[in-house]
Write a protein that holds these residues in place. Structure first.
Motif, PDB file in Angstrom:
ATOM      1  N   ALA A 178       0.916  -1.107  -0.022  1.00  0.00           N
ATOM      2  CA  ALA A 178       0.132  -0.030  -0.161  1.00  0.00           C
ATOM      3  C   ALA A 178       0.893   1.208  -0.043  1.00  0.00           C
ATOM      4  CB  ALA A 178      -1.025   0.087   1.074  1.00  0.00           C
ATOM      5  N   PRO A 179       0.090   2.385  -0.356  1.00  0.00           N
ATOM      6  CA  PRO A 179       1.163   3.717  -0.328  1.00  0.00           C
ATOM      7  C   PRO A 179       1.362   3.932   1.080  1.00  0.00           C
ATOM      8  CG  PRO A 179      -0.828   4.024  -1.707  1.00  0.00           C
ATOM      9  CD  PRO A 179      -1.015   2.711  -1.015  1.00  0.00           C
ATOM     10  N   ALA A 180       2.626   4.311   1.199  1.00  0.00           N
ATOM     11  CA  ALA A 180       3.264   4.861   2.518  1.00  0.00           C
ATOM     12  C   ALA A 180       3.247   6.269   2.737  1.00  0.00           C
ATOM     13  CB  ALA A 180       4.714   4.250   2.883  1.00  0.00           C
ATOM     14  N   LYS A 181       2.317   6.574   3.578  1.00  0.00           N
ATOM     15  CA  LYS A 181       2.129   8.038   3.908  1.00  0.00           C
ATOM     16  C   LYS A 181       1.742   8.442   5.465  1.00  0.00           C
ATOM     17  CE  LYS A 181      -0.017  12.206   2.014  1.00  0.00           C
ATOM     18  NZ  LYS A 181      -1.230  12.793   1.277  1.00  0.00           N
ATOM     19  N   GLY A 182       2.693   9.176   5.952  1.00  0.00           N
ATOM     20  CA  GLY A 182       2.496   9.443   7.514  1.00  0.00           C
ATOM     21  C   GLY A 182       3.829  10.183   7.804  1.00  0.00           C
ATOM     22  N   GLU A 183       3.608  10.464   9.289  1.00  0.00           N
ATOM     23  CA  GLU A 183       4.988  11.110   9.648  1.00  0.00           C
ATOM     24  C   GLU A 183       6.017  10.176   9.819  1.00  0.00           C
ATOM     25  OE1 GLU A 183       2.323  10.059  13.486  1.00  0.00           O
ATOM     26  OE2 GLU A 183       1.981  10.734  11.432  1.00  0.00           O
ATOM     27  N   LYS A 184       5.824   8.757   9.713  1.00  0.00           N
ATOM     28  CA  LYS A 184       7.052   8.273   9.915  1.00  0.00           C
ATOM     29  C   LYS A 184       6.460   6.772   9.277  1.00  0.00           C
ATOM     30  CE  LYS A 184       5.652   6.650  14.806  1.00  0.00           C
ATOM     31  NZ  LYS A 184       6.187   6.654  16.238  1.00  0.00           N
ATOM     32  N   VAL A 185       7.957   5.953   8.971  1.00  0.00           N
ATOM     33  CA  VAL A 185       7.743   4.458   8.748  1.00  0.00           C
ATOM     34  C   VAL A 185       8.237   3.627   9.858  1.00  0.00           C
ATOM     35  CG1 VAL A 185       8.253   2.623   7.233  1.00  0.00           C
ATOM     36  CG2 VAL A 185       7.259   4.863   6.382  1.00  0.00           C
ATOM     37  N   ILE A 186       7.733   2.525  10.236  1.00  0.00           N
ATOM     38  CA  ILE A 186       8.334   1.793  11.160  1.00  0.00           C
ATOM     39  C   ILE A 186       8.579   0.230  10.409  1.00  0.00           C
ATOM     40  CG2 ILE A 186       8.048   0.445  13.326  1.00  0.00           C
ATOM     41  CD1 ILE A 186       6.575   2.420  14.675  1.00  0.00           C
ATOM     42  N   ALA A 187       9.932  -0.101  10.433  1.00  0.00           N
ATOM     43  CA  ALA A 187      10.138  -1.315   9.697  1.00  0.00           C
ATOM     44  C   ALA A 187      10.644  -2.322  11.047  1.00  0.00           C
ATOM     45  CB  ALA A 187      11.278  -1.070   8.956  1.00  0.00           C
ATOM     46  N   ARG A 188       9.889  -3.402  11.016  1.00  0.00           N
ATOM     47  CA  ARG A 188      10.126  -4.453  11.950  1.00  0.00           C
ATOM     48  C   ARG A 188      10.654  -5.597  11.223  1.00  0.00           C
ATOM     49  NH1 ARG A 188       4.558  -2.315  13.591  1.00  0.00           N
ATOM     50  NH2 ARG A 188       5.028  -1.025  15.366  1.00  0.00           N
ATOM     51  N   GLY A 189      11.858  -5.864  11.483  1.00  0.00           N
ATOM     52  CA  GLY A 189      12.666  -7.237  11.056  1.00  0.00           C
ATOM     53  C   GLY A 189      12.695  -8.335  12.217  1.00  0.00           C
ATOM     54  N   ARG A 190      12.644  -9.653  11.523  1.00  0.00           N
ATOM     55  CA  ARG A 190      12.550 -10.865  12.314  1.00  0.00           C
ATOM     56  C   ARG A 190      13.341 -12.043  11.626  1.00  0.00           C
ATOM     57  NH1 ARG A 190       7.688 -10.503   9.718  1.00  0.00           N
ATOM     58  NH2 ARG A 190       7.120 -12.420   8.767  1.00  0.00           N
ATOM     59  N   VAL A 191      14.052 -12.773  12.239  1.00  0.00           N
ATOM     60  CA  VAL A 191      14.852 -13.816  11.745  1.00  0.00           C
ATOM     61  C   VAL A 191      13.868 -14.983  11.498  1.00  0.00           C
ATOM     62  CG1 VAL A 191      16.527 -15.510  12.212  1.00  0.00           C
ATOM     63  CG2 VAL A 191      17.059 -13.284  12.650  1.00  0.00           C
ATOM     64  N   VAL A 192      13.749 -15.264  10.490  1.00  0.00           N
ATOM     65  CA  VAL A 192      12.950 -16.490  10.132  1.00  0.00           C
ATOM     66  C   VAL A 192      13.741 -17.888  10.373  1.00  0.00           C
ATOM     67  CG1 VAL A 192      11.505 -17.629   7.934  1.00  0.00           C
ATOM     68  CG2 VAL A 192      11.575 -15.268   8.579  1.00  0.00           C
ATOM     69  N   LYS A 193      15.012 -17.863   9.789  1.00  0.00           N
ATOM     70  CA  LYS A 193      15.790 -19.278   9.753  1.00  0.00           C
ATOM     71  C   LYS A 193      17.236 -18.826   9.808  1.00  0.00           C
ATOM     72  CE  LYS A 193      16.936 -23.596   8.932  1.00  0.00           C
ATOM     73  NZ  LYS A 193      16.449 -24.836   9.540  1.00  0.00           N
ATOM     74  N   ALA A 194      17.715 -19.211  11.147  1.00  0.00           N
ATOM     75  CA  ALA A 194      19.242 -18.905  11.438  1.00  0.00           C
ATOM     76  C   ALA A 194      20.150 -20.083  11.155  1.00  0.00           C
ATOM     77  CB  ALA A 194      19.171 -18.398  12.812  1.00  0.00           C
ATOM     78  N   GLY A 195      21.239 -19.745  10.406  1.00  0.00           N
ATOM     79  CA  GLY A 195      22.076 -20.834  10.195  1.00  0.00           C
ATOM     80  C   GLY A 195      23.485 -20.420  10.225  1.00  0.00           C
ATOM     81  N   ARG A 196      24.490 -21.216  10.312  1.00  0.00           N
ATOM     82  CA  ARG A 196      25.745 -20.577  10.560  1.00  0.00           C
ATOM     83  C   ARG A 196      26.399 -19.963   9.190  1.00  0.00           C
ATOM     84  NH1 ARG A 196      28.935 -22.293  14.491  1.00  0.00           N
ATOM     85  NH2 ARG A 196      28.236 -23.796  15.990  1.00  0.00           N
ATOM     86  N   THR A 197      25.988 -20.367   7.861  1.00  0.00           N
ATOM     87  CA  THR A 197      26.555 -19.888   6.797  1.00  0.00           C
ATOM     88  C   THR A 197      25.413 -18.959   5.989  1.00  0.00           C
ATOM     89  OG1 THR A 197      25.807 -21.698   5.771  1.00  0.00           O
ATOM     90  CG2 THR A 197      27.942 -21.663   6.335  1.00  0.00           C
ATOM     91  N   MET A 198      24.119 -19.145   6.435  1.00  0.00           N
ATOM     92  CA  MET A 198      23.243 -18.523   5.760  1.00  0.00           C
ATOM     93  C   MET A 198      22.148 -18.083   6.709  1.00  0.00           C
ATOM     94  SD  MET A 198      23.919 -18.237   2.371  1.00  0.00           S
ATOM     95  CE  MET A 198      22.537 -17.849   1.626  1.00  0.00           C
TER      96      MET A 198
END
Length: 705
Positions: A652-672
């Protein structure tokens, strides 16, 4: 005229014509039946059956793929005994679906081959002692066929069990003849129309299409075993070429298997497919890309795309319901994905490509009905497919409630509720999925075979045709689950994180969906029906009981990071905020925890476009930073991550006084490491999801010293 009368007539007027020929895996003819021989052998079976069974009793047909099955089947028809074809036991082990069928049909006899003492003991333990008849050892015997009418029950065709336990569909003599007439009209058959088939005889396509249709029109059928086809797909095509077949076919995987073999070994110079006029495909759904690849691969062997004959059918309608027009070839339509998600078949230049399943054949009727309101849907609207005609069968064996629900649509005894979803565009039927399998997430409809197709193409290590998509409860909502098998040849070399990232990126990119749970399973873990349909209900049950053998087996190098930097918050913020792109954006970190990060980007005019909307490139950069930062929280000291694959979807179009980006790990590995990010445009207390992203990163240690 019913089929016993037709066979009797063929034996009188075409006694020496070969009705059926069986070829082995080397292409050698190992058995044949003329019409006269079939008639005589069937009478012998009927005579023996009459000593143990009364008309209306059930008899199991327990055979490998062989011509004795056909003898036994017509012996049942002559004796008025209800034939029950079942999946043949393997190594004298009876499959669970077959056990269910044996218990359900309450047989009085079992027809099989000699030398099955161990099998007899196993089956008798299920349902008590039966009369066992070895068809291949019976001497000739005179018998007067039992009189039957169109309403007489001919056999029980048990459903595949793709969504539930097998149910016995009651097929009458009248149903058989009505459907045979529809097939003859649709396929344009006559006595010269040789058929080649490999589908199992206990399946409706193998029996009604490849065995009964040739007899109905007085033609010859060349038959082989499903195992021979699976091991040697090229044998199917060489048999069509050798016998100058008019008709043959199978589901998507059959054509794909031939293309794959041709890619490995090439198209034989002596292969001639120019006689092939009807190449039917009744898969759910039919894949246009499969048809194109096959046409392109075998054009040099004389195959014409116009020979493709998409069709639609189900056991409850005996076999066929709709079919293409002979020589027309497939009719395709590109459908708007968003419109389709809301139940509308709207053409657009670029969309989900669908192959039509043909038009209603003479003698049948099809309606598209809203499955909730039971009101008719207009042309181009998706609903449940309802079917009427003399080919609609009599109901389910010993299941009056299920019969009333399925065969008495809206109190109308004429219409069958198929449980399939489709739409009519003009007079062409487009099948889009099954009601029971439909995935609904955030109010949007998603068809599991679309998701499965996207997944299996996401990475070369994934096994084609071995992906299951379904949902399970997750609090107040439904969670999308994907189970995907790994190719046997790739199980040692493929990178789990790379495969996982590719799958998640493909589903996000093509369907705007985030996978709730992803299971990479070992080869052969997913169950399929005898006709190759994915058993999604079984996969769902197995997932809920944690029954899948996962790939890879636990290995030290595949586990998540066990020693993350204890000062991860300072390390991540210091590294990220020192980057030139981060300085240009001017964001700050909010919440930061192991595996999760929140980035806050204030509105600035130089980062905006179109009167106050955040630039798309800004959103992409924020998503990359948020996902990468989340991954960085799990790294040991002295390690960093580098983005190797990146997919972002603007929702959707992003309009407002700020944007919040929430990141999360889906799959953790030693190499990737695979991480996701959701971006929300904030205006006051309101948050609007404006973008989602999936990022795959390679973890690398920094040089020491």
């Amino acid at each position: 005229m019913v089929l016993p009368e037709i066979l009797t007539g063929r034996a009188e007027t075409q006694p020496d014509q070969r009705a059926y020929v069986f070829v082995n895996e080397d292409g050698d003819e190992t058995a044949e039946l003329t019409y006269a021989a079939l008639h005589a052998k069937a009478l012998a079976v009927a005579a023996e059956l009459s000593r143990h069974c009364a008309p209306g009793d059930r008899a199991l047909l327990l055979f490998p793929q062989c011509l004795d099955f056909i003898v036994a089947y017509f012996g049942c028809l002559y004796a008025g005994v209800v034939a029950v074809p079942v999946n043949p036991p393997r190594r004298n082990r009876v499959q669970e679906a077959t056990r269910s069928i044996v218990r359900d049909c309450e047989p009085a006899a079992a027809l099989t081959l000699a030398g099955t003492a161990e099998l007899k003991s196993t089956v008798d333990d299920i349902c008590g002692e039966l009369a066992w008849i070895a068809v291949d050892e019976l001497p000739d015997a005179a018998f007067t066929p039992v009189d039957v009418t169109p309403d007489t029950l001919a056999f029980l065709q048990y459903t595949s069990g793709s969504t539930s336990k097998p149910k016995g569909v009651m097929v009458s003599h009248g149903n058989l003849v009505a459907n045979q007439a529809m097939i003859r009209h649709g396929f344009g058959h006559d006595s010269q129309s040789t058929v080649v088939g490999w589908a199992p005889f206990f399946h409706d396509q193998g029996l009604i299409g490849n065995v009964l249709q040739p007899l109905y029109v007085g033609a010859t059928s060349i038959l082989m075993s499903p195992g021979a086809f699976i091991r040697r797909p090229a044998l199917w095509l060489s048999t069509i070429s050798r016998y100058r077949a008019h008709t043959s076919g199978g589901p998507n995987f059959a054509y794909d298997a031939c293309v794959a073999q041709a890619a490995r070994a090439g198209v034989p110079d002596d292969l001639d497919l120019s006689s092939w006029r009807i190449a039917f495909n009744g898969a759910e759904p039919i894949r246009p890309a499969t048809l194109r690849r096959f046409s392109e691969t075998f054009a040099s062997a004389g195959f014409r795309e116009s020979a493709f004959y998409p069709c639609y059918g189900l056991a409850e309608a005996t076999l066929i319901v709709t079919g293409s027009r002979k020589g027309r070839g497939p009719l395709t339509l590109a459908a708007d994905v968003d419109e389709l998600a809301h139940g509308r078949l709207t053409p657009r230049a670029v969309g989900r490509e669908l192959a039509g399943s043909g038009t209603v054949l003479p003698g049948g009727d099809v309606r598209i009905v809203d499955p909730e309101t039971l009101e008719p849907r207009a042309s181009g609207e998706v609903g449940e497919i309802w079917v009427a005609g003399d080919h609609v069968t009599q109901g389910y064996w010993k299941r009056p409630e299920a019969t009333n629900e399925t065969f008495r649509a809206h109190g109308d005894a004429r219409f069958l509720r198929t449980g399939d979803l489709g739409a009519l565009a003009g007079d062409e039927l487009y099948v889009v999925g099954r009601i029971k399998d439909l995935i609904i997430i955030r109010g949007r409809n998603h068809y599991p075979h679309d998701l499965e197709h996207s997944v299996e193409r996401a990475h070369p290590a994934l096994r084609p045709g071995a992906v299951a998509a379904f949902t399970v409860p997750d609090g107040e909502h439904e969670k999308l689950v994907i189970v995907a098998e790994i190719n046997r040849d790739d199980r040692h070399d493929a990178d789990p994180a790379e495969v996982t990232g590719a799958i998640r990126a493909a589903v996000l990119r093509e369907h705007d969906l985030t996978i709730g749970a992803l299971v990479l399973a070992r080869h052969g873990e997913l169950q399929k029906t005898s006709s190759g349909k994915m058993m999604r209900a079984a996969a769902r049950n197995r997932y809920l009981t944690e029954g899948f053998a996962r790939w890879p087996q636990e290995r030290r190098e595949d586990k998540g990071m066990t020693e993350p930097n204890p000062d991860f918050a300072q390390a991540v913020t210091t590294v990220v905020l020192s980057m030139p792109a981060a300085k240009h954006l001017g964001f700050t970190f909010g919440r930061i925890e192991p595996g999760e990060v929140e980035i806050v980007q204030p509105f600035r005019v130089e980062l905006s476009q179109h009167n106050g909307f955040f630039q798309g490139g800004v959103l992409g950069s924020l998503a990359d930073f948020a996902a990468g930062s989340a991954a960085g929280t799990l790294l040991p000291a002295g390690w960093v991550n580098m983005t190797v694959d990146y997919t972002v979807k603007l929702v959707a179009p992003a309009k407002g006084e700020k944007v919040i980006a929430r990141g999360r790990v889906v799959k953790a590995g030693r190499t990737m490491t695979v991480a996701a990010a959701d971006l929300f445009a904030c205006a006051g207390d309101n948050e609007t999801l404006c973008a989602t992203a999936l990022v795959t990163m390679r973890n690398v240690p920094l040089p020491q010293g």
